[in-house]
Enzyme design. Structure first.
Site, PDB file in Angstrom:
ATOM      1  N   LYS A   1       0.814  -1.216   0.000  1.00 55.30           N
ATOM      2  CA  LYS A   1       0.000   0.000   0.000  1.00 55.30           C
ATOM      3  C   LYS A   1       0.853   1.274   0.000  1.00 55.30           C
ATOM      4  O   LYS A   1       0.388   2.331  -0.386  1.00 55.30           O
ATOM      5  CB  LYS A   1      -0.976  -0.023   1.174  1.00 55.30           C
ATOM      6  CG  LYS A   1      -2.027  -1.110   0.998  1.00 55.30           C
ATOM      7  CD  LYS A   1      -3.093  -1.098   2.064  1.00 55.30           C
ATOM      8  CE  LYS A   1      -4.242  -2.043   1.741  1.00 55.30           C
ATOM      9  NZ  LYS A   1      -3.875  -3.470   1.868  1.00 55.30           N
TER      10      LYS A   1
HETATM   11  C1  LIG Z   1      -4.525  -4.514   1.246  1.00 60.89           C
HETATM   12  C2  LIG Z   1      -3.767  -5.786   1.163  1.00 60.89           C
HETATM   13  C3  LIG Z   1      -4.132  -6.809   0.255  1.00 60.89           C
HETATM   14  C4  LIG Z   1      -5.347  -6.711  -0.629  1.00 60.89           C
HETATM   15  O1  LIG Z   1      -5.238  -5.721  -1.612  1.00 60.89           O
HETATM   16  P1  LIG Z   1      -6.503  -5.273  -2.467  1.00 60.89           P
HETATM   17  O2  LIG Z   1      -6.033  -4.185  -3.340  1.00 60.89           O
HETATM   18  O3  LIG Z   1      -7.546  -4.845  -1.484  1.00 60.89           O
HETATM   19  O4  LIG Z   1      -6.942  -6.476  -3.241  1.00 60.89           O
HETATM   20  C5  LIG Z   1      -3.338  -7.936   0.195  1.00 60.89           C
HETATM   21  N1  LIG Z   1      -2.253  -8.082   0.991  1.00 60.89           N
HETATM   22  C6  LIG Z   1      -1.876  -7.138   1.873  1.00 60.89           C
HETATM   23  C7  LIG Z   1      -0.681  -7.382   2.740  1.00 60.89           C
HETATM   24  C8  LIG Z   1      -2.604  -5.964   1.993  1.00 60.89           C
HETATM   25  O5  LIG Z   1      -2.221  -5.021   2.883  1.00 60.89           O
END
Ligand SMILES: *Cc1c(COP(=O)(O)O)cnc(C)c1O
Length: 467
Positions: free
Chosen positions: A114
């Protein structure tokens, strides 16, 4: 001709990039999507091979931003964003087996993918707000990774006050400390005496409520429905394909998926000219996406907490962006589908389901399989994966079939973020936090514990905005 943005439900105003950045949901309840996509030819891709991550990011992102931000400013913002990452490659690749690779997206400040989007989003917002002479408030709810990435991305933004709600005593120690040890005058952590759904409900209610902030200040969302987050995530699909010299030969991606944001970015990369063969949706027991692809029915089940908490969802909000394309980009059709879904289940017609299946593969993993896979990868490859990434590598092998395409699993988090799951896998190793977080458990925390009450939370926010 610059790219404009329309709502998936067909009734929101058409916006430019700057307004989309500040908008969140469209006024008709839809999500913003671009009206067209840039396309990169084989020659373009060849010319992009030697670029640094930030240079490549400029090529991918600039068409979406259009004239809203000057070239030199956008380049400076991107350089600054990706200089925050620990590894010189920003998103390094690791080979596990012949055609199995892992793309490490956890080299940013908060150890999850993220950071790629939220480090950029904070800087884009601050730049645009500076020019407009505006200040905004960001409000978000988190059960883990989003909160810390948003806080790290905005802690130096002069024009943003940020309030992040988490359920009191219900997030892991690492995740809480990653949020509450960031001491900055514009960052406010609120521990709500309730669960994650209570936090999310307060955020939702605040976006539709009567204004409660001083001097009509705007409330901005940074959850994954924000278009700029998707845009930022397209870049690493190109980056990894170019690094592996996949310009004609096909490449596949396995993506640990929750809200469908990350994998939707991969779907866009394919339409923008990348030779993507398969896109694998890797889910945990909260398998709404696996069920829709295998059975054709999009339906909610109760949330079941899993060892991969960042993928614990019952509704995949960005899936609406794909449904919009499957509905022939017709907002009226999509609105009807979403109405059906809010009243129960949405069943896709045969041709629509066939089209979805031609675009995506899917695989679901139980907690037990997740632990087995962590152990597997450790024993076979001496490589430690976090529980989200483990679901990805397991799905990658399950869906490889007889394809000879290189398969890249997106490693969405660093294993040290989820020590309990690593321990549960029984391999007897622990993942250490990287040096910049090694003293995380000695740092001072600040957060405000508030009752599970919207009025209390809003009053606290209004009182704590900077002048
Ligand atoms: C947010 C997150 C996901 C999922 O991502 P999306 O874009 O919501 O599909 C997967 N793994 C981790 C570690 C995350 O923080």
């Amino acid at each position: 001709m610059s790219i404009r943005y329309v709502s998936t439900r067909g009734n929101g105003p058409e916006l430019n990039f700057e307004d989309v950045l500040l908008a969140g949901l469209a006024s008709d309840g839809g999500l913003y999507v671009p009206t067209s996509l840039p396309h990169f030819s084989k020659e373009d891709l060849l010319a992009m091979r030697e670029m640094s991550y930030a240079e490549l990011a400029y090529e991918i992102v600039a068409p979406f931003v259009g004239p809203c931000i000057a070239e030199s400013d956008l380049r400076a913002i991107l350089n600054d964003t990706y200089a925050e990452f620990r590894h010189p490659a920003v998103a390094p690749l690791v080979q596990l087996e012949d055609n199995q690779w892992v793309l490490e997206l956890f080299q940013g400040p908060t150890l999850a993918f993220k950071d790629f989007a939220l480090q950029l989003l904070g800087r884009l917002l601050d730049h645009v707000l500076d020019r407009r002479g505006e200040k905004v408030v960001i409000m978000g709810a988190t059960s883990g990774d989003t909160g810390s990435a948003a806080i790290e991305g905005c802690k130096r933004c002069d024009n943003i006050d940020m309030f992040i709600l988490h359920p009191h005593e219900r997030v892991s120690d690492v995740q809480r400390r990653q949020m509450t040890t960031v001491i900055a005058p514009n960052i406010h952590n609120i521990a709500v005496q309730g669960n994650f759904d209570d936090c999310q409900a307060m955020v939702k209610a605040s976006f539709v409520a009567e204004p409660f902030l001083p001097d009509g200040r705007r409330l901005v969302a940074v959850n994954s429905i924000n278009w700029a987050r998707i845009m930022a995530q397209i870049v690493y699909y190109f980056y990894s394909a170019l690094a592996l010299e996949r310009i004609e030969a096909p490449i596949s991606f396995s993506v640990p998926t929750g809200n469908f944001g990350d994998i939707f970015a991969g779907y866009l990369a394919k339409q923008m000219g990348l030779p993507v063969e398969k896109l694998v949706i890797a889910t945990n027991r909260n398998d709404v996406l696996h069920r829709v692809l295998t059975q054709g029915t999009y339906s909610r089940l109760l949330l079941e907490p899993s060892l991969s908490p960042s993928m614990d969802i019952t509704v995949s909000s960005n899936f609406e962006r794909l449904l919009f394309d499957l509905a022939g980009r017709d907002g009226a059709v999509l609105s009807r589908w979403m109405d059906e879904f809010s009243n129960g289940d949405l069943t896709l017609s045969e041709p629509v389901l066939a089209q979805a299946k031609s675009l995506f593969d899917s695989h679901r993993c139980s907690d037990e399989e997740t632990c087995e896979e962590i152990a597997n990868v450790w024993e076979n490859n001496s490589y430690l994966v976090d529980p989200h990434t483990a679901i990805g590598t397991k799905a990658a092998r399950a869906c490889q079939g007889d394809s000879s395409a290189i398969m890249v699993t997106l490693a969405t988090a660093h294993p040290a973020k989820f020590p309990a799951s690593i321990e549960a896998s029984g391999i007897g190793v622990t993942a250490d936090l990287p040096p910049h977080l090694a003293d995380l458990f000695e740092r001072v925390e600040t957060y405000e514990v508030l009752p599970n009450d919207l009025a209390d939370v809003q009053r606290y926010m209004a009182e704590n905005c900077r002048a």
